[in-house]
Design a protein around this motif. Structure first.
Motif: not given
Lengths: 146, 146, 146
Positions: A82, A86, A78-79
């Motif tokens: 993201i 970005d 998940r990190a």
């Protein structure tokens, strides 16, 4: 899946910007998914209808995403995802001095249809064909997997 | 987090109404969260595009909220929160003879970014600083808490 | 509950289409739920703001639904429901040569209010009355059922 809804101030994105950002978003997913799974809707919001922290805003891009075809199983994934998002957004928001926020919801694979088909399960031959042809077509029966 | 999306009939809210309602919504959260976490998007919907129970409507306000920064752990807290929301809405909807409906979804803290940062965890020094300064800034490494 | 959000190309749905589709959607739920639970919002999206697979689209209908009043307990029921939805949509999308995609999210019964009331639980006398009268009215205390 995914559906990206992008609320943005009036006039900050040209037609070319929207095209470019949509392509970049699609590329995030296209390694694994049929391209036509990726929907992006841009919506201009006037400053008198768009508030951040109770103040009208003309410099904020608010992105809401629903993921359906895949869920991300670990905090690390998940990190990582993201971060990737970005990186894709940066040239369109950060590099222009816009503020932004993005959040992703994950919804049920079983409550989803495309063109009247229930999309094939991840990794199946049906999904590979959909991806290769970039369009939906009849799928074999789905084994219920929980 | 939170993102409030407010669908409303054409002309029922003035610029001042929208400002006032956004401030009141922001105040619900500002005891605990940075103000800039609170996004509110108003969207007018013409009666011929807005249906309740299969009938075109000119008197209905439909509010959809996504919560990210906090989830509410107990039924009592959820009930209390909904009451608070209704109290904030009442002057703008009930007291004007408008009907309304509101629902809240809760989505993952881990699938969220603001201005390229993964927001600090609840109660951390980073979150306190974001709240005090009302803007995002670099955060320390996040411990993965499952 | 449910809230249907329908993103569609400019001009593909007339006022009568939108009325008809809303009624058909409402009928899906009206066997069990008060009609006024069913909200439908149509939103035109210009081709330069609507991308599928990274390409601007003028023939795609993207539907996003939130379910609140009921969750579907088994894969079979979910599959059946999606079939029902596609049958309702077909005359408005497939039969006109439009492509479409639909997904449903399920959100918490406890984070929901209508006209300041927390809607009655499924199968209660209060819910039957709401359904019979097609409007909200004061409800008895709700037993917390976890």
């Amino acid at each position: 899946m995914p559906l990206w809804k992008i609320y943005h101030p009036v006039g900050v994105f040209s037609r070319e910007d929207k095209q470019g950002l949509s392509e970049a978003i699609t590329a995030i997913y296209a390694r694994n998914l049929p391209k036509f799974y990726v929907g992006v809707v841009f919506q201009e919001v006037a400053a008198d209808s768009f508030f951040i922290g109770g103040e009208p805003t003309g410099d904020f891009v608010r992105i809401w995403v629903d993921h359906i075809a895949r869920t991300m199983p670990t905090p690390e994934i998940r990190a990582k995802f993201i971060e990737m998002v970005d990186a894709v957004l940066a040239p369109y928001v950060r590099d222009r001095g816009l503020r932004w926020e993005c959040h992703i919801d994950e919804t049920s694979y079983e409550l989803w249809s495309i063109h009247g088909y229930r999309p094939p399960l991840p990794g199946t031959e049906d999904e590979k064909r959909w991806r290769a042809e970039n369009r939906p077509s009849p799928v074999g029966p789905r084994e219920v997997t929980a």
